[in-house]
Design an enzyme around this catalytic site. Structure first.
Site, PDB file in Angstrom:
ATOM      1  N   PHE A  46      85.275  22.654 -10.356  1.00  0.00           N
ATOM      2  CA  PHE A  46      83.831  22.886 -10.227  1.00  0.00           C
ATOM      3  C   PHE A  46      83.168  23.249 -11.548  1.00  0.00           C
ATOM      4  O   PHE A  46      81.968  23.054 -11.710  1.00  0.00           O
ATOM      5  CB  PHE A  46      83.527  23.942  -9.155  1.00  0.00           C
ATOM      6  CG  PHE A  46      84.254  25.247  -9.328  1.00  0.00           C
ATOM      7  CD1 PHE A  46      83.798  26.215 -10.205  1.00  0.00           C
ATOM      8  CD2 PHE A  46      85.398  25.503  -8.582  1.00  0.00           C
ATOM      9  CE1 PHE A  46      84.466  27.421 -10.349  1.00  0.00           C
ATOM     10  CE2 PHE A  46      86.075  26.712  -8.711  1.00  0.00           C
ATOM     11  CZ  PHE A  46      85.606  27.671  -9.604  1.00  0.00           C
ATOM     12  N   GLY A  49      80.894  20.681 -13.651  1.00  0.00           N
ATOM     13  CA  GLY A  49      79.470  20.465 -13.412  1.00  0.00           C
ATOM     14  C   GLY A  49      78.672  21.727 -13.175  1.00  0.00           C
ATOM     15  O   GLY A  49      77.456  21.669 -12.980  1.00  0.00           O
ATOM     16  N   HIS A  50      79.306  22.893 -13.182  1.00  0.00           N
ATOM     17  CA  HIS A  50      78.604  24.151 -12.854  1.00  0.00           C
ATOM     18  C   HIS A  50      78.950  25.212 -13.883  1.00  0.00           C
ATOM     19  O   HIS A  50      79.785  26.060 -13.608  1.00  0.00           O
ATOM     20  CB  HIS A  50      79.016  24.616 -11.456  1.00  0.00           C
ATOM     21  CG  HIS A  50      78.055  25.549 -10.818  1.00  0.00           C
ATOM     22  ND1 HIS A  50      78.136  26.913 -10.930  1.00  0.00           N
ATOM     23  CD2 HIS A  50      76.978  25.311 -10.047  1.00  0.00           C
ATOM     24  CE1 HIS A  50      77.173  27.484 -10.233  1.00  0.00           C
ATOM     25  NE2 HIS A  50      76.459  26.518  -9.680  1.00  0.00           N
ATOM     26  N   PHE A  51      78.414  25.329 -14.940  1.00  0.00           N
ATOM     27  CA  PHE A  51      77.468  24.470 -15.637  1.00  0.00           C
ATOM     28  C   PHE A  51      78.087  24.124 -16.977  1.00  0.00           C
ATOM     29  O   PHE A  51      78.638  25.011 -17.609  1.00  0.00           O
ATOM     30  CB  PHE A  51      76.144  25.197 -15.865  1.00  0.00           C
ATOM     31  CG  PHE A  51      75.498  25.680 -14.593  1.00  0.00           C
ATOM     32  CD1 PHE A  51      74.837  24.790 -13.754  1.00  0.00           C
ATOM     33  CD2 PHE A  51      75.553  27.015 -14.223  1.00  0.00           C
ATOM     34  CE1 PHE A  51      74.227  25.237 -12.591  1.00  0.00           C
ATOM     35  CE2 PHE A  51      74.952  27.462 -13.055  1.00  0.00           C
ATOM     36  CZ  PHE A  51      74.286  26.578 -12.239  1.00  0.00           C
ATOM     37  N   VAL A  56      80.012  28.890 -14.625  1.00  0.00           N
ATOM     38  CA  VAL A  56      79.757  29.948 -13.642  1.00  0.00           C
ATOM     39  C   VAL A  56      80.377  29.511 -12.316  1.00  0.00           C
ATOM     40  O   VAL A  56      80.138  28.392 -11.858  1.00  0.00           O
ATOM     41  CB  VAL A  56      78.235  30.174 -13.452  1.00  0.00           C
ATOM     42  CG1 VAL A  56      77.962  31.166 -12.335  1.00  0.00           C
ATOM     43  CG2 VAL A  56      77.590  30.636 -14.755  1.00  0.00           C
TER      44      VAL A  56
END
Length: 149
Positions: A46, A49-51, A56
């Site tokens: 994750f 893409g986050h971020f 985070v």
């Protein structure tokens, strides 16, 4: 020292990589409480893409981590052994601090109500001495399709 390792966790709950968000169980009092650990690493999918540039852990995945710990607590009760715990409701969720790669997430769950095929738990997640998330979770316990395990 862990009570349950990842292999033992996967014998209880159906979650697998990349959606298994618990490394081990530290403490377990069946039907009462559980403390589990998630080591948050930069290798988590994750974070791509986050971020980008500011990784985070998504709040919903902290809740999912707590839900997985709660599932183990519920399924270690005699009457629910061999079944699956499904998340039915999330109440009062609060996010108090950002969780980043390198953090050790301690997942605390306490059973507050158990009736027939339902359970309600109070949960909170800690990083060090800071509470990062809390929520009340409701579960419905149902049959498990063992052929997929």
């Amino acid at each position: 020292m862990s009570i349950l390792n990842t292999t033992e966790i996967m014998e209880l709950i159906p979650n697998r990589y990349p959606i298994l968000f618990m490394d081990y169980v530290d403490e377990l009092e069946p039907g009462k409480s559980i403390v589990a650990t998630k080591n948050v690493t930069i290798n988590e999918e994750f974070f791509q893409g986050h971020f980008p540039g500011n990784p985070v852990m998504p709040g919903v995945l902290i809740i999912e981590s707590l839900a997985q710990a709660a599932s183990i607590l519920i399924l270690k009760s005699e009457e629910f052994a061999g079944k699956t715990a499904y998340l039915g409701a999330i109440n009062g969720a609060k996010f108090r601090q950002i969780v980043r790669p390198g953090d050790v997430l301690k997942l605390h769950v306490e059973m507050i109500k158990k009736k027939r095929n339902m359970g309600v738990v109070e949960t909170f997640a800690m990083v060090g001495d800071k509470k990062v998330c809390q929520a009340e979770l409701t579960f419905i316990v149902g049959a498990t399709d063992k052929k997929d395990k």
